[in-house]
Write a protein that holds these residues in place. Structure first.
Motif, mmCIF file in Angstrom:
data_model
loop_
_atom_site.group_PDB
_atom_site.id
_atom_site.type_symbol
_atom_site.label_atom_id
_atom_site.label_comp_id
_atom_site.label_asym_id
_atom_site.label_seq_id
_atom_site.Cartn_x
_atom_site.Cartn_y
_atom_site.Cartn_z
ATOM 1 N N UNK A 14 0.831 -1.192 0.000
ATOM 2 C CA UNK A 14 0.000 0.000 0.000
ATOM 3 C C UNK A 14 0.867 1.243 0.000
ATOM 4 N N UNK A 15 0.482 2.209 -0.834
ATOM 5 C CA UNK A 15 1.235 3.463 -0.893
ATOM 6 C C UNK A 15 0.625 4.479 0.056
ATOM 7 N N UNK A 16 1.469 5.374 0.506
ATOM 8 C CA UNK A 16 1.090 6.488 1.368
ATOM 9 C C UNK A 16 0.307 6.038 2.589
ATOM 10 N N UNK A 17 0.718 4.976 3.186
ATOM 11 C CA UNK A 17 0.303 4.629 4.545
ATOM 12 C C UNK A 17 1.601 4.408 5.317
ATOM 13 N N UNK A 18 1.510 4.463 6.603
ATOM 14 C CA UNK A 18 2.709 4.328 7.410
ATOM 15 C C UNK A 18 3.030 2.855 7.618
ATOM 16 N N UNK A 19 4.078 2.369 7.013
ATOM 17 C CA UNK A 19 4.492 0.988 7.223
ATOM 18 C C UNK A 19 4.141 0.090 6.050
ATOM 19 N N UNK A 111 0.695 16.203 8.158
ATOM 20 C CA UNK A 111 1.428 15.280 7.280
ATOM 21 C C UNK A 111 0.444 14.407 6.510
ATOM 22 N N UNK A 115 0.357 15.454 2.641
ATOM 23 C CA UNK A 115 1.322 14.633 1.898
ATOM 24 C C UNK A 115 0.775 13.265 1.530
ATOM 25 N N UNK A 116 -0.219 12.771 2.270
ATOM 26 C CA UNK A 116 -0.685 11.408 2.013
ATOM 27 C C UNK A 116 -2.104 11.356 1.464
ATOM 28 N N UNK A 128 4.096 15.305 -4.413
ATOM 29 C CA UNK A 128 5.026 15.923 -5.352
ATOM 30 C C UNK A 128 4.279 16.379 -6.609
ATOM 31 N N UNK A 417 -1.351 3.268 10.841
ATOM 32 C CA UNK A 417 0.083 3.271 11.101
ATOM 33 C C UNK A 417 0.506 1.828 11.319
ATOM 34 N N UNK A 419 3.390 0.422 11.047
ATOM 35 C CA UNK A 419 4.603 0.220 11.834
ATOM 36 C C UNK A 419 4.288 0.134 13.313
#
Lengths: 432, 154
Positions: A14-19, A111, A115-116, A128, A417, A419
């Motif tokens: 998965x993109x743009x998730x933490x971990x 954040x 950003x996500x 970006x 999250x 992680x």
């Protein structure tokens, strides 16, 4: 002859998730048969290597669980250790803890928003790409996030993994004059936060709602951050010391994170939407006004609108930080004395992503004999899987690429999250 | 007007060779009193989080990044950026927005320093705890000297 059609969607990372996590969906004969949120990030064994450490060590060790919300881990750890040692910190230290926690809410929510998550609603693949078209927006987000970073750094010694937090309070406390420049910075941040609410309120939100029981700390008189009673939309209200009587964790085969359930009741959801639903009347008038203008009602059961709640909570955190700075009087001592004693202590605080529970068992020398950490993401996994099953069922006409992209966005609604939760995303869709 | 120069040591001093950047910054701080080339140089340690990196180097005439890369080689290398920002890719998470992504974002936001140089040691040991492996520790002195040359020339 009946033709069976199986469709499998695999999101392998998965993109743009933490971990690191994956999602696996199996569709058979046009119906969603199985949805698994797979957390495959390796377990990090924090609970195991806390064993044998001194009761003063968890704030520094558990801060390392997450680079985004270390303050939450420090605050829940302190609360649990102090509960075990029967120590209540002075109100001035509690206020300083709330102040540094406001910094974490500001930086973590910003954040995620900028950003996500926001790129999803605007059709961009990343922050970006968004910045190439709307530099002003990303600059605003970075500036707002920086205000949160600065607050954590001032009170915590550094912006990530703060080093100034200890059981009982802090190693040193700021002088009132130290906070004055930050107050001026937060006045600017308040305008940026209000602009953020107005911006995200204009996004196009899919019509999708859930019926999960929602859980949050509740603190009569104030919006919950660093303390409170555990309360649910289903009518439960209990002391943090009874957390383990009401919350049951279980291992599932497809995840290295434990799943949590309300005993006898099942899945539930914690996080900003739950906090808002249970506590919105305790928001500041300005934050409530912003929420109303943004279209948030009495409760928030559309997970896509969680981005609006995060923006409203950012407004609240900025205002609350300003209030705390204005009222700040240095504590008589930086920390209360927390002598070692045998016992069990429990603490819970509201991390940006939801309720974070810690428990420590101490021996007579203050050594930790057992530790338990229940992060928000592991509590939310069952509810996320239930939402995804219904979400996919309504979008089976999409090809795998579009369905995968939309599933990833749906998962980002919860700001998981992974992680923190590892004990999690690839999307695998099987269509049969 | 004196040029603004910043040295940013990226890494975590409790993950062995990942602590190379912070170690070099500590060495520069210790050396500053005896080395006039370091007067006025902004020394920072960072975990590499993008917004903090942007804040640290925005408006600088020279930014020197000190980092470590995993690999089989030994020694260190000097990379001039932003022309060579490294391969791009999707941002996996807020935890993992890398230096290349940060440089690309800075370029879009017009927040790159006038000159950006990365000094990168090759490390092999990234386990828990403080202390550098011997090959990485051996690069501290030459990297520190190169930083002094860079800041003196700017």
């Amino acid at each position: 002859m009946t033709h069976r059609y199986e469709r499998v969607i695999d999101v392998r990372a998965l993109a743009r998730v933490e971990g690191e996590g994956a999602m696996h969906v199996r569709v058979r004969d046009g119906a969603v048969e199985d949805v698994r949120l797979e957390i495959y990030e390796p377990p990090r064994f924090f609970e195991a290597f806390l064993r044998g450490r001194q009761h003063t060590e968890p704030p520094d060790i558990t801060a390392r669980i997450c680079g985004i919300c270390p303050v939450a881990y420090q605050m829940s750890a302190c609360a649990a250790i102090e509960d075990a040692c029967r120590v209540t910190v002075p109100a001035s230290i509690a206020a300083l803890r709330r102040l540094i926690y406001c910094g974490e809410w500001i930086e973590s929510h910003t954040l995620h928003i900028y950003l996500l998550h926001a790129p999803d609603f605007l059709g961009y693949g990343s922050a970006l790409a968004l910045a190439k078209d709307r530099r002003d927006l990303v600059e605003r987000g970075l500036a707002l996030k920086q205000a949160g970073n600065d607050l954590i750094e001032l009170v915590g010694g550094r912006a990530i993994h703060p080093i100034n937090v200890r059981v009982g309070g802090f190693y040193r406390v700021p002088a009132p004059g130290d906070l004055a420049p930050l107050r001026e910075r937060l006045r600017v941040a308040l305008d940026q936060a209000l602009d953020t609410v107005r911006w995200v309120a204009g996004f196009d939100f899919p019509d999708f709602h859930h019926d999960h029981e929602m859980l949050s700390l509740c603190t009569p008189g104030t919006y919950p951050i660093e303390t409170g009673f555990v309360t649910t939309t289903g009518g439960l209200c209990f002391d943090v010391r009874q957390f383990e009587q009401h919350i049951v964790e279980e291992q599932v085969p497809h995840s290295t994170a434990l799943h949590a359930r309300l005993a006898g009741r099942g899945r539930y959801l914690t996080g900003p939407a739950a906090r808002f639903t249970l506590n919105q009347h305790w928001l500041t008038p300005l934050a409530r006004e912003a929420a109303t203008a943004a279209g948030l009602g009495e409760d928030c059961r559309n997970p896509y609108r969680s981005i609006v709640v995060r923006a409203v909570e950012t407004v609240y955190a900025v205002e609350e930080a300003i209030r705390l700075i204005d009222a700040y009087e240095p504590p008589p001592a930086p920390a209360a004395v927390v002598p070692a004693r045998p016992g069990t202590g429990r603490g819970a605080t509201e991390a940006p992503r939801g309720t974070l529970f810690h428990r420590y068992d101490l021996d007579p020398d203050g050594r930790i004999t057992a530790a338990r950490i229940v992060p928000p993401t592991s509590q939310n996994q069952a509810a996320i899987e239930d939402d995804l099953a219904r979400f996919v069922a309504g979008r089976l006409d999409l090809d795998n690429e579009r369905l995968t992209a939309q599933c990833e966005q749906a998962i980002r609604n919860y700001d998981p999250c992974i992680s923190c939760a590892t004990h999690f995303l690839d999307l695998h869709v099987e269509r049969a | 007007m004196v040029a603004r120069r910043v040295v940013i040591g990226i890494g975590n001093e409790y993950r062995r060779d990942d602590g190379f950047g912070p170690w070099v910054v500590a060495e520069l701080a210790a050396r500053r009193a005896d080395d006039p080339r370091l007067d006025g140089v902004d020394l920072r340690v960072s975990d590499g989080e993008p917004s903090r990196m942007l804040q640290a180097w925005s408006g600088a005439d020279l930014a020197v990044l000190v980092d470590v890369a995993a690999g089989d080689r030994t020694g260190w290398c000097e990379v001039s950026l932003p022309e060579d920002a490294g391969p791009g890719g999707p941002v996996a998470s807020g935890h993992a927005i890398g230096l290349g992504d940060t440089i690309r974002l800075a370029r879009v936001l017009d927040r790159l320093p006038r000159r950006l140089v990365a000094l990168v040691a090759y490390g092999r040991e990234f386990g828990f705890g403080p202390g550098l492996s011997a090959p990485v520790a051996a690069t501290i002195r030459p990297v520190t000297e190169r930083i002094c040359e860079l800041v003196a020339a700017s």
